[in-house]
Design a protein around this motif. Sequence first.
Motif, PDB file in Angstrom:
ATOM      1  N   LEU A  71      65.983  64.225  71.475  1.00  0.00           N
ATOM      2  CA  LEU A  71      66.340  63.361  69.988  1.00  0.00           C
ATOM      3  C   LEU A  71      65.951  63.212  69.128  1.00  0.00           C
ATOM      4  O   LEU A  71      66.506  63.829  68.113  1.00  0.00           O
ATOM      5  CB  LEU A  71      66.020  61.809  70.637  1.00  0.00           C
ATOM      6  N   ALA A  72      64.652  64.332  69.291  1.00  0.00           N
ATOM      7  CA  ALA A  72      63.782  64.467  68.070  1.00  0.00           C
ATOM      8  C   ALA A  72      64.399  65.770  67.021  1.00  0.00           C
ATOM      9  O   ALA A  72      64.705  65.844  66.072  1.00  0.00           O
ATOM     10  CB  ALA A  72      62.672  65.327  68.085  1.00  0.00           C
ATOM     11  N   ASP A  73      65.601  66.401  68.140  1.00  0.00           N
ATOM     12  CA  ASP A  73      66.099  67.995  67.734  1.00  0.00           C
ATOM     13  C   ASP A  73      67.947  67.425  67.060  1.00  0.00           C
ATOM     14  O   ASP A  73      67.993  68.329  66.599  1.00  0.00           O
ATOM     15  CB  ASP A  73      66.268  68.637  68.345  1.00  0.00           C
ATOM     16  N   GLY A  74      67.598  65.964  66.734  1.00  0.00           N
ATOM     17  CA  GLY A  74      69.105  65.733  66.139  1.00  0.00           C
ATOM     18  C   GLY A  74      69.819  65.452  67.459  1.00  0.00           C
ATOM     19  O   GLY A  74      71.011  65.469  66.655  1.00  0.00           O
ATOM     20  N   THR A 116      64.363  47.337  67.325  1.00  0.00           N
ATOM     21  CA  THR A 116      63.449  45.806  66.577  1.00  0.00           C
ATOM     22  C   THR A 116      62.332  45.669  67.736  1.00  0.00           C
ATOM     23  O   THR A 116      60.814  45.686  67.196  1.00  0.00           O
ATOM     24  CB  THR A 116      63.913  44.938  66.744  1.00  0.00           C
ATOM     25  N   ARG A 117      62.487  44.824  69.124  1.00  0.00           N
ATOM     26  CA  ARG A 117      61.509  44.666  69.772  1.00  0.00           C
ATOM     27  C   ARG A 117      60.452  45.545  70.372  1.00  0.00           C
ATOM     28  O   ARG A 117      59.631  45.652  70.316  1.00  0.00           O
ATOM     29  CB  ARG A 117      62.433  44.552  71.542  1.00  0.00           C
ATOM     30  N   ALA A 118      60.709  47.815  70.256  1.00  0.00           N
ATOM     31  CA  ALA A 118      59.657  48.256  70.235  1.00  0.00           C
ATOM     32  C   ALA A 118      58.980  48.982  69.299  1.00  0.00           C
ATOM     33  O   ALA A 118      57.560  48.896  69.625  1.00  0.00           O
ATOM     34  CB  ALA A 118      60.561  50.263  70.714  1.00  0.00           C
ATOM     35  N   HIS A 119      59.285  48.324  68.366  1.00  0.00           N
ATOM     36  CA  HIS A 119      58.169  48.064  67.373  1.00  0.00           C
ATOM     37  C   HIS A 119      57.383  47.389  66.675  1.00  0.00           C
ATOM     38  O   HIS A 119      55.876  47.388  67.118  1.00  0.00           O
ATOM     39  CB  HIS A 119      59.468  48.600  65.509  1.00  0.00           C
ATOM     40  N   ALA A 120      57.975  45.772  67.029  1.00  0.00           N
ATOM     41  CA  ALA A 120      57.438  45.179  67.297  1.00  0.00           C
ATOM     42  C   ALA A 120      56.400  45.031  68.066  1.00  0.00           C
ATOM     43  O   ALA A 120      54.633  45.365  68.283  1.00  0.00           O
ATOM     44  CB  ALA A 120      58.320  43.547  67.841  1.00  0.00           C
ATOM     45  N   LEU A 153      58.215  55.517  71.736  1.00  0.00           N
ATOM     46  CA  LEU A 153      59.189  54.844  71.960  1.00  0.00           C
ATOM     47  C   LEU A 153      60.224  54.329  71.414  1.00  0.00           C
ATOM     48  O   LEU A 153      61.130  54.208  70.916  1.00  0.00           O
ATOM     49  CB  LEU A 153      58.889  54.169  73.052  1.00  0.00           C
ATOM     50  N   ALA A 154      59.222  54.113  70.189  1.00  0.00           N
ATOM     51  CA  ALA A 154      60.630  53.048  69.239  1.00  0.00           C
ATOM     52  C   ALA A 154      61.082  53.701  67.933  1.00  0.00           C
ATOM     53  O   ALA A 154      62.046  53.929  67.904  1.00  0.00           O
ATOM     54  CB  ALA A 154      59.443  52.448  68.506  1.00  0.00           C
ATOM     55  N   GLU A 155      60.293  55.252  67.813  1.00  0.00           N
ATOM     56  CA  GLU A 155      61.089  56.640  66.952  1.00  0.00           C
ATOM     57  C   GLU A 155      62.461  56.861  68.134  1.00  0.00           C
ATOM     58  O   GLU A 155      63.141  57.289  67.694  1.00  0.00           O
ATOM     59  CB  GLU A 155      60.171  57.274  66.945  1.00  0.00           C
ATOM     60  N   ALA A 156      61.824  57.525  68.968  1.00  0.00           N
ATOM     61  CA  ALA A 156      62.809  58.052  70.492  1.00  0.00           C
ATOM     62  C   ALA A 156      64.184  57.212  69.982  1.00  0.00           C
ATOM     63  O   ALA A 156      65.266  57.762  69.735  1.00  0.00           O
ATOM     64  CB  ALA A 156      62.712  57.982  71.468  1.00  0.00           C
ATOM     65  N   ILE A 157      64.109  55.963  69.663  1.00  0.00           N
ATOM     66  CA  ILE A 157      64.951  54.629  70.188  1.00  0.00           C
ATOM     67  C   ILE A 157      66.064  54.525  68.991  1.00  0.00           C
ATOM     68  O   ILE A 157      67.234  54.656  68.420  1.00  0.00           O
ATOM     69  CB  ILE A 157      64.463  53.446  70.495  1.00  0.00           C
ATOM     70  N   ASP A 158      65.234  54.110  68.067  1.00  0.00           N
ATOM     71  CA  ASP A 158      65.558  54.832  65.892  1.00  0.00           C
ATOM     72  C   ASP A 158      66.577  56.350  66.388  1.00  0.00           C
ATOM     73  O   ASP A 158      67.893  55.623  65.863  1.00  0.00           O
ATOM     74  CB  ASP A 158      64.891  54.874  65.089  1.00  0.00           C
TER      75      ASP A 158
END
Length: 523
Positions: A113-116, A495-499, A512-517
Amino acid sequence: METNGTQPGERRELRSRHRTRRLRATLLALTTAGGLLLTGCGAGGGSHSSSSDGANHTGFPAPAVTSGGEQGEDQNGERKDSSADEIAPSPDYLSTFALDVDTASYGYARRVLADGQMPDPSTIRPEEFVNSFRQDYDRPDGNGFTVTVDGARTDDTDWSLVRVGLATRAADDSDERPPAALTFVIDVSGSMAETGRLDLAKKSLDEMTDRLRDDDSVALVTFSDEAETVLPMTRLDGHRGKVHDAIDELETQSSTNLGAGVETGYATATDGLREGATNRVVLISDGLANTGDTNADSILERIADERREHGITLFGVGVGSDYGDALMEQLADKGDGHTAYVSNDDDARKVFVDQLPQNIDLTARDAKAQVAFDPETVARFRLIGYEDRKVADDDFRDDKVDGGEVGPGHTVTALYAVRTRPGADGHLATASVRWLDPDTRAPHEESGQLETGDLHDSLSSSPNTFQVTAVAAYFADSLRSADLPGDPGLDELATRAHALAKKTEDRDVRQLAEAIDEASRMN
């Protein structure tokens, strides 16, 4: 999905069969209790500890194996017959699997995911997403497990998520653990020249060598076209410089004969076998085998004697943007070990340094879990993940059947989607774990229970760790295009992960939140 749907008339018949099974299980448990050596670890959280004789006398019984000649239903609710020469089909409402502490699937998905890119659905194993996060389960004082069972209702009518949590004793960095004899099998093929592969492996090995104790031992095996033992088993006391020199000289070559590497690695581990030590092969590779034997079954069959006779386990560490996930997972599962994936210095430090005691020592062998859902309160259920680790229900107490190997400091979490019957009230499930002592091979067992009244009213009212578990499971399920009840979608998950990341101040939850983004942007 494992289902059990009934009409009212069928439900009465189910209850009658359930009462018969309960009596049979209780009678069998009473006659075999003396033959089982079971521990008495207390269950934590929302669970209640059952008695340790194989049956739960305060609620739904831990199922016992029955002999043939009876009718039953499979997990799809279809009736099946069994001949007098066969074990009866598994009773309804049972789910059995070998424990698994792998995390490679989640680590690799984050890297992709980080590699797009979106990860291949075939590489997504939800249990490895869930098991990548810290839990707060109570822990036992000695070897074995505690059992925690809790749950929360979802936004989807009548559906809940039920969490079965198993925890081993805390990891110990002190002199209490046995010495380690580690054989590192290192991929030096051409593909390992990419940044973040061999260079990362060498840096990690150097740092780990400095953290190991003087009475630990290390051997190094490399493989490309062929395999070579570049350092036989060497005690670190007075010889750390020799190990560092061998690591520094590692250079990439050409093809990837992974089979030869594993075979030579086990031969080197056997030659350097230390009685009273934890003997383990650690395979570091991108898993892209292209020369020699590339089949996990046949690779491990050639070293079966060393693996079984000497108890040498395999720990796989995956690296690289192109990663042979399936082969590495199969090798670890069949080699009585587990896998992790590292993509950067932080990942490598976590695996080789912070989690080192977990990756060396063992507290349980051939560990299996079985969850028995009560047919009077449960209409349908689905185990989220663990597809590659399922075990026949009748094999739960067959100690010849392979399970999972687990070390100190580990937690194992299984999440179920459970549809309760309208107005259901009372006992919901009993979760049992069975394992063998790593030294004596004596069997042990522990259980925990969950009542419908113990379910949290919503996910948002459940503990933070439960919410993180749910987010990780929904995320994994969305990446492989499945359809879990109550799935809020990637945007809401983010949203839930960032919270949760803000509330817990947990770096892992933030990642985890960043990966979901990333997944949400590409969806």
